[in-house]
Design an enzyme around this catalytic site. Sequence first.
Site, PDB file in Angstrom:
ATOM      1  N   ASP A 191      -3.483   4.341  -1.780  1.00  0.00           N
ATOM      2  CA  ASP A 191      -4.419   4.759  -0.722  1.00  0.00           C
ATOM      3  C   ASP A 191      -4.341   6.274  -0.542  1.00  0.00           C
ATOM      4  O   ASP A 191      -3.676   6.758   0.364  1.00  0.00           O
ATOM      5  CB  ASP A 191      -4.025   4.014   0.562  1.00  0.00           C
ATOM      6  CG  ASP A 191      -4.845   4.415   1.784  1.00  0.00           C
ATOM      7  OD1 ASP A 191      -5.979   4.873   1.625  1.00  0.00           O
ATOM      8  OD2 ASP A 191      -4.316   4.245   2.902  1.00  0.00           O
ATOM      9  N   LEU A 192      -5.020   7.001  -1.428  1.00  0.00           N
ATOM     10  CA  LEU A 192      -4.973   8.476  -1.349  1.00  0.00           C
ATOM     11  C   LEU A 192      -6.272   9.059  -0.800  1.00  0.00           C
ATOM     12  O   LEU A 192      -6.362  10.271  -0.593  1.00  0.00           O
ATOM     13  CB  LEU A 192      -4.647   9.063  -2.733  1.00  0.00           C
ATOM     14  CG  LEU A 192      -3.286   8.631  -3.312  1.00  0.00           C
ATOM     15  CD1 LEU A 192      -3.060   9.276  -4.671  1.00  0.00           C
ATOM     16  CD2 LEU A 192      -2.141   8.964  -2.355  1.00  0.00           C
ATOM     17  N   LYS A 193      -7.290   8.235  -0.623  1.00  0.00           N
ATOM     18  CA  LYS A 193      -8.539   8.637   0.043  1.00  0.00           C
ATOM     19  C   LYS A 193      -9.081   9.962  -0.493  1.00  0.00           C
ATOM     20  O   LYS A 193      -9.226  10.941   0.266  1.00  0.00           O
ATOM     21  CB  LYS A 193      -8.342   8.746   1.559  1.00  0.00           C
ATOM     22  CG  LYS A 193      -7.888   7.471   2.253  1.00  0.00           C
ATOM     23  CD  LYS A 193      -7.934   7.628   3.773  1.00  0.00           C
ATOM     24  CE  LYS A 193      -7.502   6.408   4.526  1.00  0.00           C
ATOM     25  NZ  LYS A 193      -6.077   6.073   4.430  1.00  0.00           N
TER      26      LYS A 193
ATOM     27  N   THR B 263     -10.546   3.707  10.858  1.00  0.00           N
ATOM     28  CA  THR B 263     -10.450   2.810  12.023  1.00  0.00           C
ATOM     29  C   THR B 263      -9.903   3.527  13.258  1.00  0.00           C
ATOM     30  O   THR B 263      -9.905   2.975  14.349  1.00  0.00           O
ATOM     31  CB  THR B 263      -9.575   1.578  11.695  1.00  0.00           C
ATOM     32  OG1 THR B 263      -8.436   2.014  10.954  1.00  0.00           O
ATOM     33  CG2 THR B 263     -10.343   0.582  10.866  1.00  0.00           C
TER      34      THR B 263
ATOM     35  N   ASP C 100     -13.533  15.260  -2.547  1.00  0.00           N
ATOM     36  CA  ASP C 100     -13.634  16.637  -3.042  1.00  0.00           C
ATOM     37  C   ASP C 100     -14.911  16.710  -3.874  1.00  0.00           C
ATOM     38  O   ASP C 100     -15.699  15.753  -3.882  1.00  0.00           O
ATOM     39  CB  ASP C 100     -12.370  16.973  -3.869  1.00  0.00           C
ATOM     40  CG  ASP C 100     -12.049  18.465  -3.857  1.00  0.00           C
ATOM     41  OD1 ASP C 100     -12.989  19.292  -3.980  1.00  0.00           O
ATOM     42  OD2 ASP C 100     -10.867  18.816  -3.712  1.00  0.00           O
ATOM     43  N   ILE C 101     -15.127  17.802  -4.566  1.00  0.00           N
ATOM     44  CA  ILE C 101     -16.341  17.880  -5.392  1.00  0.00           C
ATOM     45  C   ILE C 101     -16.205  16.882  -6.544  1.00  0.00           C
ATOM     46  O   ILE C 101     -15.090  16.537  -6.953  1.00  0.00           O
ATOM     47  CB  ILE C 101     -16.589  19.316  -5.921  1.00  0.00           C
ATOM     48  CG1 ILE C 101     -15.412  19.807  -6.763  1.00  0.00           C
ATOM     49  CG2 ILE C 101     -16.897  20.260  -4.760  1.00  0.00           C
ATOM     50  CD1 ILE C 101     -15.689  21.140  -7.476  1.00  0.00           C
ATOM     51  N   PRO C 102     -17.362  16.380  -7.063  1.00  0.00           N
ATOM     52  CA  PRO C 102     -17.297  15.303  -8.062  1.00  0.00           C
ATOM     53  C   PRO C 102     -16.382  15.606  -9.250  1.00  0.00           C
ATOM     54  O   PRO C 102     -15.596  14.751  -9.670  1.00  0.00           O
ATOM     55  CB  PRO C 102     -18.759  15.164  -8.500  1.00  0.00           C
ATOM     56  CG  PRO C 102     -19.538  15.550  -7.287  1.00  0.00           C
ATOM     57  CD  PRO C 102     -18.760  16.669  -6.645  1.00  0.00           C
ATOM     58  N   ASN C 103     -16.447  16.813  -9.797  1.00  0.00           N
ATOM     59  CA  ASN C 103     -15.641  17.123 -10.982  1.00  0.00           C
ATOM     60  C   ASN C 103     -14.143  17.021 -10.695  1.00  0.00           C
ATOM     61  O   ASN C 103     -13.384  16.489 -11.509  1.00  0.00           O
ATOM     62  CB  ASN C 103     -15.996  18.531 -11.478  1.00  0.00           C
ATOM     63  CG  ASN C 103     -15.310  18.849 -12.786  1.00  0.00           C
ATOM     64  OD1 ASN C 103     -15.426  18.099 -13.754  1.00  0.00           O
ATOM     65  ND2 ASN C 103     -14.575  19.947 -12.806  1.00  0.00           N
TER      66      ASN C 103
ATOM     67  N   LYS D 141       0.851  -1.179   0.000  1.00  0.00           N
ATOM     68  CA  LYS D 141       0.000   0.000   0.000  1.00  0.00           C
ATOM     69  C   LYS D 141       0.894   1.238   0.000  1.00  0.00           C
ATOM     70  O   LYS D 141       1.781   1.367   0.833  1.00  0.00           O
ATOM     71  CB  LYS D 141      -0.900   0.023   1.235  1.00  0.00           C
ATOM     72  CG  LYS D 141      -1.821   1.228   1.271  1.00  0.00           C
ATOM     73  CD  LYS D 141      -2.805   1.142   2.411  1.00  0.00           C
ATOM     74  CE  LYS D 141      -2.274   1.715   3.696  1.00  0.00           C
ATOM     75  NZ  LYS D 141      -2.197   3.189   3.726  1.00  0.00           N
TER      76      LYS D 141
ATOM     77  N   ARG E 173       2.437  -0.769  10.913  1.00  0.00           N
ATOM     78  CA  ARG E 173       3.449  -0.823  11.962  1.00  0.00           C
ATOM     79  C   ARG E 173       3.728  -2.204  12.551  1.00  0.00           C
ATOM     80  O   ARG E 173       4.881  -2.483  12.891  1.00  0.00           O
ATOM     81  CB  ARG E 173       3.103   0.209  13.051  1.00  0.00           C
ATOM     82  CG  ARG E 173       3.324   1.633  12.547  1.00  0.00           C
ATOM     83  CD  ARG E 173       2.577   2.648  13.343  1.00  0.00           C
ATOM     84  NE  ARG E 173       1.119   2.537  13.160  1.00  0.00           N
ATOM     85  CZ  ARG E 173       0.225   3.312  13.737  1.00  0.00           C
ATOM     86  NH1 ARG E 173       0.625   4.272  14.559  1.00  0.00           N
ATOM     87  NH2 ARG E 173      -1.054   3.149  13.502  1.00  0.00           N
TER      88      ARG E 173
HETATM   89  O1  C5P Z   1       0.373   0.981  11.086  1.00  0.00           O
HETATM   90  P1  C5P Z   1      -1.035   0.526  10.900  1.00  0.00           P
HETATM   91  O2  C5P Z   1      -1.176  -0.987  10.783  1.00  0.00           O
HETATM   92  O3  C5P Z   1      -2.016   1.145  11.885  1.00  0.00           O
HETATM   93  O4  C5P Z   1      -1.407   1.097   9.441  1.00  0.00           O
HETATM   94  C1  C5P Z   1      -2.697   1.032   8.911  1.00  0.00           C
HETATM   95  C2  C5P Z   1      -2.694   1.665   7.552  1.00  0.00           C
HETATM   96  O5  C5P Z   1      -4.009   1.620   7.037  1.00  0.00           O
HETATM   97  C3  C5P Z   1      -2.262   3.140   7.541  1.00  0.00           C
HETATM   98  O6  C5P Z   1      -1.528   3.337   6.335  1.00  0.00           O
HETATM   99  C4  C5P Z   1      -3.575   3.902   7.493  1.00  0.00           C
HETATM  100  O7  C5P Z   1      -3.453   5.114   6.781  1.00  0.00           O
HETATM  101  C5  C5P Z   1      -4.481   2.934   6.737  1.00  0.00           C
HETATM  102  N1  C5P Z   1      -5.914   3.062   6.989  1.00  0.00           N
HETATM  103  C6  C5P Z   1      -6.477   2.947   8.247  1.00  0.00           C
HETATM  104  N2  C5P Z   1      -7.830   3.086   8.424  1.00  0.00           N
HETATM  105  C7  C5P Z   1      -8.624   3.294   7.376  1.00  0.00           C
HETATM  106  C8  C5P Z   1      -8.068   3.405   6.095  1.00  0.00           C
HETATM  107  C9  C5P Z   1      -6.694   3.257   5.936  1.00  0.00           C
HETATM  108  O8  C5P Z   1      -5.780   2.724   9.206  1.00  0.00           O
HETATM  109  N3  C5P Z   1      -9.944   3.349   7.543  1.00  0.00           N
END
Ligand code: C5P
Length: 232
Positions: A59-61, A119, A64-67, A32, A211
């Site tokens: 994973d850039l999440k 999370t 923003d606005i749809p356009n 990721k 981690r």
């Molecule tokens: O180090 P750790 O196991 O907590 O990393 C979890 C990874 O998952 C991080 O890169 C975090 O940005 C990503 N993440 C998350 N919760 C979400 C979406 C992505 O922890 N809902």
Amino acid sequence: MGKDVIVACDFQSKKLTLDFLELFTGRKPFVKIGMELFYAEGPDIVRELKARGHKIFLDLKLHDIPNTVKKAMAVLSKLDVDITNLHAAGTSAMMKAAIEGLTREDGTRPLLIAVTQLTSTDQESMERDLLIKEPIGDVVIHYAKTAKNAGLDGVVCSPLEAGIVKKACGMDFLTVTPGVRFADGDTGDQKRVMTPAEAKRIGSDYIVVGRPITAASDPVAAYERCVKEFVD
Ligand code: C5P
């Protein structure tokens, strides 16, 4: 796509990332690439890891606005990633626009999944800061159904919610679950956590582990432990 462990490469530079991945002699973990690494190194880090044979969850999440999201996804569609994502909180109009942007001329596109609630968010912080008063499980299900109706392939959710998402949206709807910790490990800032074995039992398709692997004294052994608990 089968069950797999995705290693969150939350590093500041290409050098640190490549040094880390070179520990995995002979193995090519699904990786990721998140905001930290992408903002530091740009699209080249995606090309480099792809060329080395890794599958990539970018994973850039986006939110923003749809356009704007549509145009950003059109740029990302040129990178050969396997999975990318956005926030379901951007609403179904944004998610539909994202799919349009992400779909290449030949009709192919990376898998697109939606973040439901991070999370690191729990019931208390959701109520206090977002003014969302419903139970967090109901909020996650509602976001997942909205994502499914918009045409997305799955969601990022806590492993605690993977089972109820599958029940509400069907077994084919992907659940990608961060917030994974070993039974004997630190939870850090993650509030809704589960072990790899529990995530498997509950039906997650992919676990995202940062981690517990990257900060382990032996990252390869920690990765193998995840694979053993979650995949084998
Ligand atoms: O180090 P750790 O196991 O907590 O990393 C979890 C990874 O998952 C991080 O890169 C975090 O940005 C990503 N993440 C998350 N919760 C979400 C979406 C992505 O922890 N809902």
